[in-house]
Design an enzyme around this catalytic site. Structure first.
Site, mmCIF file in Angstrom:
data_model
loop_
_atom_site.group_PDB
_atom_site.id
_atom_site.type_symbol
_atom_site.label_atom_id
_atom_site.label_comp_id
_atom_site.label_asym_id
_atom_site.label_seq_id
_atom_site.Cartn_x
_atom_site.Cartn_y
_atom_site.Cartn_z
ATOM 1 N N SER A 47 -6.675 47.197 111.448
ATOM 2 C CA SER A 47 -6.137 47.007 110.159
ATOM 3 C C SER A 47 -5.487 46.083 109.241
ATOM 4 O O SER A 47 -5.215 45.406 108.285
ATOM 5 C CB SER A 47 -4.501 48.364 109.765
ATOM 6 O OG SER A 47 -4.048 47.933 111.469
ATOM 7 N N ASP A 352 5.720 47.585 109.210
ATOM 8 C CA ASP A 352 5.854 49.498 109.807
ATOM 9 C C ASP A 352 5.923 49.389 111.278
ATOM 10 O O ASP A 352 5.452 51.246 111.126
ATOM 11 C CB ASP A 352 4.630 49.581 109.225
ATOM 12 C CG ASP A 352 3.107 49.415 109.256
ATOM 13 O OD1 ASP A 352 2.959 49.013 110.488
ATOM 14 O OD2 ASP A 352 2.064 50.527 108.682
ATOM 15 N N HIS A 355 2.329 47.242 111.945
ATOM 16 C CA HIS A 355 1.613 46.021 110.657
ATOM 17 C C HIS A 355 2.900 44.560 110.134
ATOM 18 O O HIS A 355 3.133 44.868 110.622
ATOM 19 C CB HIS A 355 0.565 46.344 110.072
ATOM 20 C CG HIS A 355 -0.246 47.963 110.182
ATOM 21 N ND1 HIS A 355 0.297 49.000 109.832
ATOM 22 C CD2 HIS A 355 -0.845 47.302 110.755
ATOM 23 C CE1 HIS A 355 -0.389 49.080 110.030
ATOM 24 N NE2 HIS A 355 -1.717 49.025 110.784
#
Ligand SMILES: *[C@@H]1O[C@H](CO)[C@@H](O)[C@H](O)[C@H]1NC(C)=O
Ligand SMILES: *[C@@H]1O[C@H](CO)[C@@H](O)[C@H](O)[C@H]1NC(C)=O
Ligand SMILES: *[C@@H]1O[C@H](CO)[C@@H](O)[C@H](O)[C@H]1NC(C)=O
Ligand SMILES: *[C@@H]1O[C@H](CO)[C@@H](O)[C@H](O)[C@H]1NC(C)=O
Ligand SMILES: *[C@@H]1O[C@H](CO)[C@@H](O)[C@H](O)[C@H]1NC(C)=O
Length: 392
Positions: A47, A352, A355
């Site tokens: 990610s 979050d 991230h």
């Protein structure tokens, strides 16, 4: 760590390096100070660099993901752009399309094989029931291996608009190959009930699997590699909120978890040295993103940030992080609460709980693109040059 001084020192090293190259090494064509003009980027990872792979295949981020820059969820697990977006932009290239995205994609200047929740080794369980992406690094490699000849087939057989969406043949050799993966292999261990020492003991195996993939990608013609090490996982709310009793360092990060990340990075750096010996035509840059990210936790104010250990978009506890994720809703005493963005995401580090924010990504990009955190210390746009001997 005194960040600006070390940056300055390293920049001086870069200049010295470049001057030495000009003075002594010009006859050797691989030593050059020209910018590389990378025509494409092929990216592999999780990610930290997923521009839409998981979103197109399994789980898409919901609002307020993407709010800051795209003003809609844009397949990225961030409020805006990622480091890979800033890399593409700085090389004069469009944002790279996710390989798995079948809608509106344009691969003429590269493809992104990264998916969120990807590991290097085969994952213990896969989404949507389990915790990880089925597209672990071996699979990302396989996708690239198929991608390469199929794009050329389409260029020649289909022509027209289809051809214009595919990279040119020589782009595969001239492209920059970027990597940012490994954090989830550690996470899989930590959340799989392994002790910190047990996870630490798996590191050499994980790094070996990484090296194998770099070698396989080289064998398909890749020559310029830009490899990020992993960040201080112990400074992220998802670790901090889950392991409340873990020892903290001076800045509140979970020390043993960061030590495993440091050990991973040490092995990765050794592996890169070995890869340079084994892959004689490759220019391989190792990028110490750990140090840059850690500076956001050790000296946030100095760089214009605040509350680095607290999620901007989360819910609950000291770290604003719990099982209720960003973009979800929770009922508290009969009232529905939406987990949205904090007010000043432009001064926040963590988006979050897992991230980084776009603001943090931009800061990190600015630091790493100069070459100040690279080995060899070349800026991003010179990372095609093999400026080391095989004993570097
Ligand atoms: C794909 O992107 C390239 C570079 O941005 C552009 O030149 C080309 O026209 C695009 N192709 C299509 C069909 O949009
Ligand atoms: C870890 O251990 C806890 C308690 O023993 C158990 O509830 C949980 O299911 C285990 N998790 C995994 C991934 O094995
Ligand atoms: C991880 O393993 C290495 C090598 O055995 C060791 O030096 C290091 O202290 C270990 N780190 C942790 C956190 O267990
Ligand atoms: C929910 O209601 C209980 C009882 O009225 C109260 O003690 C608690 O603080 C409330 N929780 C929140 C988050 O408002
Ligand atoms: C925690 O997340 C909420 C969204 O649920 C946000 O409104 C709030 O500002 C965040 N707290 C901090 C300190 O950032």
């Amino acid at each position: 760590m005194d960040f600006p001084n070390s940056t300055k020192f390293q920049i001086q090293q870069v200049s010295l390096f470049v001057i030495l190259s000009i003075a002594t090494l010009v006859p050797n064509p691989v030593f050059s100070t020209n910018q590389c003009a990378f025509p494409a980027i092929f990216n592999f990872g999780d990610s930290n660099s997923d521009t839409g792979g998981l979103a197109a295949s399994i789980i898409a981020p919901k609002p307020p993901y993407g709010d800051t820059y795209f003003h809609r969820p844009a397949g990225r697990f961030s409020d805006g752009r990622l480091i890979i977006d800033f890399i593409a932009q700085s090389l004069g290239l469009p944002y790279i399309s996710a390989y798995l995205d079948s809608l509106g994609t344009n691969f003429s200047h590269g493809a992104n094989f990264a998916t969120s929740a990807s590991t290097i080794r085969p994952p213990p369980s896969v989404l949507p029931e389990g915790g990880f992406s089925p597209f672990y690094l071996d699979v990302q490699y396989t996708q690239f291996r198929e991608f390469k000849p199929r794009t050329q087939f389409i260029r020649h057989q289909a022509g027209g608009i289809f051809a214009s969406l595919m990279p040119q043949k020589d782009y595969f050799r001239k492209a920059l190959y970027t990597f940012d993966i490994g954090q989830n292999d550690l996470g899989a261990g930590f959340f799989g009930n392994l002790s910190v020492q047990q996870v630490n003991a798996t590191v050499p195996d994980i790094v070996n699997a990484f090296s194998e993939n770099v070698k396989d990608i080289y064998d398909l013609g890749a020559r310029s590699f830009w490899i990020h090490n992993i960040g201080p996982i112990g400074c992220l709310p998802y670790i901090l909120a889950s392991f409340l009793s873990a020892e903290r360092d001076a800045y509140g990060c979970a020390k043993p978890y960061n030590e495993v990340a440091q050990y991973f990075n040490q092995k990765l750096k050794e592996a890169v040295v070995q890869l340079r010996r084994n892959l004689p035509q490759a220019a391989i840059t190792y990028v110490d993103i750990y140090s840059v990210k850690y500076s956001l936790f050790s000296h946030p104010k100095k760089y214009g940030f605040e509350l680095p250990l607290v999620a901007c978009c989360g819910h609950g506890g000291k770290y604003n992080y719990s099982s209720v994720g960003c973009g979800e809703s929770i009922e508290v005493n009969g009232t529905e609460i939406f987990v949205g963005s904090c007010e000043r995401q432009s001064v926040r580090v963590n988006w979050d709980g897992i991230h980084f924010t776009e603001a943090a990504a931009k800061f990190i990009f600015d630091q790493i693109s100069s070459g100040a955190f690279s080995e060899p210390p070349l800026p991003l746009n010179m990372a095609c040059h093999k400026t080391y001997t095989n004993n570097y």
